[in-house]
Design an enzyme around this catalytic site. Structure first.
Site, PDB file in Angstrom:
ATOM      1  N   ASP A   1       0.724  -1.247   0.031  1.00 49.42           N
ATOM      2  CA  ASP A   1      -0.042  -0.052  -0.036  1.00 49.42           C
ATOM      3  C   ASP A   1       0.638   1.145   0.057  1.00 49.42           C
ATOM      4  OD1 ASP A   1       0.685  -0.129   2.750  1.00 49.42           O
ATOM      5  OD2 ASP A   1      -1.218   0.473   3.497  1.00 49.42           O
TER       6      ASP A   1
ATOM      7  N   SER B   1      -5.497  -4.272  13.571  1.00 50.06           N
ATOM      8  CA  SER B   1      -5.599  -2.773  13.220  1.00 50.06           C
ATOM      9  C   SER B   1      -6.674  -2.255  14.634  1.00 50.06           C
ATOM     10  CB  SER B   1      -6.318  -2.574  11.993  1.00 50.06           C
ATOM     11  OG  SER B   1      -5.347  -2.723  10.760  1.00 50.06           O
TER      12      SER B   1
ATOM     13  N   ASP C   1      -5.514  -0.074   6.368  1.00 48.01           N
ATOM     14  CA  ASP C   1      -6.148  -0.237   7.502  1.00 48.01           C
ATOM     15  C   ASP C   1      -7.192   0.683   7.515  1.00 48.01           C
ATOM     16  OD1 ASP C   1      -3.878  -1.916   7.665  1.00 48.01           O
ATOM     17  OD2 ASP C   1      -3.115  -1.077   9.335  1.00 48.01           O
TER      18      ASP C   1
HETATM   19  C1  GLA Z   1       0.258  -1.972   8.446  1.00 46.11           C
HETATM   20  C2  GLA Z   1       0.104  -0.658   7.971  1.00 46.11           C
HETATM   21  C3  GLA Z   1      -0.796  -0.770   6.458  1.00 46.11           C
HETATM   22  C4  GLA Z   1       0.242  -1.577   5.652  1.00 46.11           C
HETATM   23  C5  GLA Z   1       0.509  -3.164   6.137  1.00 46.11           C
HETATM   24  C6  GLA Z   1       1.394  -3.787   5.451  1.00 46.11           C
HETATM   25  O1  GLA Z   1      -0.824  -2.633   8.676  1.00 46.11           O
HETATM   26  O2  GLA Z   1      -0.703   0.174   8.688  1.00 46.11           O
HETATM   27  O3  GLA Z   1      -0.540   0.502   5.828  1.00 46.11           O
HETATM   28  O4  GLA Z   1       1.357  -1.214   5.261  1.00 46.11           O
HETATM   29  O5  GLA Z   1       1.249  -3.024   7.609  1.00 46.11           O
HETATM   30  O6  GLA Z   1       0.705  -4.678   4.512  1.00 46.11           O
END
Ligand code: GLA
Length: 387
Positions: A36, A128, A174
């Site tokens: 991302d 998250s 996320d």
């Molecule tokens: C964390 C970050 C996301 C993404 C993932 C890996 O969750 O918050 O933005 O980069 O790692 O895919």
């Protein structure tokens, strides 16, 4: 849950007159990891587990926070005058960061509030919980003060607060997955343009099972920023010969032709992961569209191998969970999910194999790692709401 949190709110803040109850989900990413911030695609979905919040406006400018997940901390007080970016691992920095971010975007929050949270996402697990609190806070502020922002804006404001208040350089996945969640669907998001599509996730006779390693991330955030810089550096090197704006613009062939520009073997592997994972994600979504769940699962497995060998963000805990999962009949696919370095794995498991999966993977994990993993059979849920 609504009654439980309202009752607690009354206990902590005197009464619950005029308080409203909200919910924002957690998320799991099915495929498209560490793409991302490289202008690639991701394929996450919101969950039915998440963060419940009770909020009430105040007449003054005070902010009072209470989390049922950290009861020992009691009520934490602050004020609208006292919102300073901070890396500190204080949970109130998530809601504070979002209130601050609204102000930065010209939407000053006019009065204080009392906020009580209760999450049923395991903390620090890579599902998250923090982005869930961010989106929840933004959703409450919009509801209270009528700010003219879409759910997509709530995701961007959440990311802005994480980047500039918490100083974690995360991508948009996320917050986007949480703010835009849709029951029964995953979100195929192009992070370069924010164009997205909802893809139905129809798993006949199978479920999404999350295994939480119970290894807290710790060093994770600094490693995360390190991977980002490695990719940025590799992109700069590639730009000596190609005219790309992000690694997500390259397919495998274009990458193989240009990779000689990258000056270190480590950076070649980092960039290779970003490029191949992005292409894998596009193919995985196509496979799901044709109902080829088996192929989707194989691509999940490949994703894990790439995160383990090229990107090096797995570690013995996540590798054990995934490699043991691969041995169980009825596992369609299994990989680490989220940032890595700890946190969770996501697996697609046939209904009849779920009990065996939990037992075998759980036992092997405890034996090798020395403590237990937790398992959750999850459902894909909607984005934030008022309850
Ligand atoms: C964390 C970050 C996301 C993404 C993932 C890996 O969750 O918050 O933005 O980069 O790692 O895919």
């Amino acid at each position: 849950m609504k009654e439980t949190v309202l009752k607690k709110f009354a206990e902590v803040f005197g009464d619950s007159e005029g308080a409203k109850v909200y919910f924002a989900p957690g998320r799991v990413n099915l495929i498209g990891e560490h793409t991302d911030y490289n202008g690639g695609h991701v394929f996450p979905c919101a969950l039915t587990i998440g963060t419940y919040g009770v909020a009430r406006k105040r007449e003054d400018r005070r902010l009072r926070f209470y989390s049922m997940n950290f009861e020992g901390l009691g009520v934490i007080e602050s004020s609208l005058e006292d919102l300073k970016p901070s890396k500190e691992a204080d949970w109130t920095n998530y809601p504070k960061g979002v209130i601050w971010a609204f102000g930065e975007k010209g939407m000053a929050v006019p009065c204080g509030m009392d906020l009580l949270l209760n999450g049923n996402i395991p903390n620090g697990s890579g599902l998250s919980s923090s982005a869930s609190v961010e989106v929840l806070t933004g959703f409450i502020l919009r509801d209270f003060f009528g700010f003219d922002v879409s759910n997509q804006d709530l995701a961007l404001i959440g990311q802005y607060s994480e980047n500039h208040f918490k100083k974690v350089n995360c991508g948009i996945m996320d917050q986007f997955a949480i703010a835009m969640g849709k029951k029964g669907h995953a979100i195929f998001l192009d992070t370069a343009t924010l164009e997205y599509e909802y893809a139905p996730v129809k798993l006949e006779n199978a479920k999404i099972v999350i295994a939480c390693s119970n290894k807290k991330r710790g060093l994770g955030d600094s490693k995360y920023n390190e991977r980002r810089s490695e990719c940025e550096e590799a992109l700069k090197e590639l730009r000596q010969e190609t005219d790309v704006k992000s690694l997500g613009e390259l397919d495998e062939e274009a990458f193989e032709r240009a990779k000689h520009c990258i000056g270190s073997e480590v950076r070649v592997r980092r960039a290779r992961h970003a490029v191949y994972e992005n292409q894998r994600t596009i193919r995985a979504v196509e496979a799901l569209g044709r109902n080829d769940v088996e192929q989707f699962g194989r691509l999940m497995n490949e994703s894990h191998r790439s995160l383990r060998n090229d990107y090096e963000v797995t570690g013995v805990e996540l590798d054990t969970l995934v490699e043991e999962a691969w041995k169980v009949d009825g596992v369609i696919g299994s990989r680490m999910t989220g940032a890595g370095f700890g946190g969770c794995t996501v697996s697609l498991v046939k209904d009849e194999a779920i009990d065996t999966f939990i037992e075998r993977v759980g036992n092997a994990y405890r034996e090798k790692i020395g403590y237990a993993a937790d398992f959750y059979v999850v459902e894909i849920g909607d984005g934030p709401c008022v309850l």
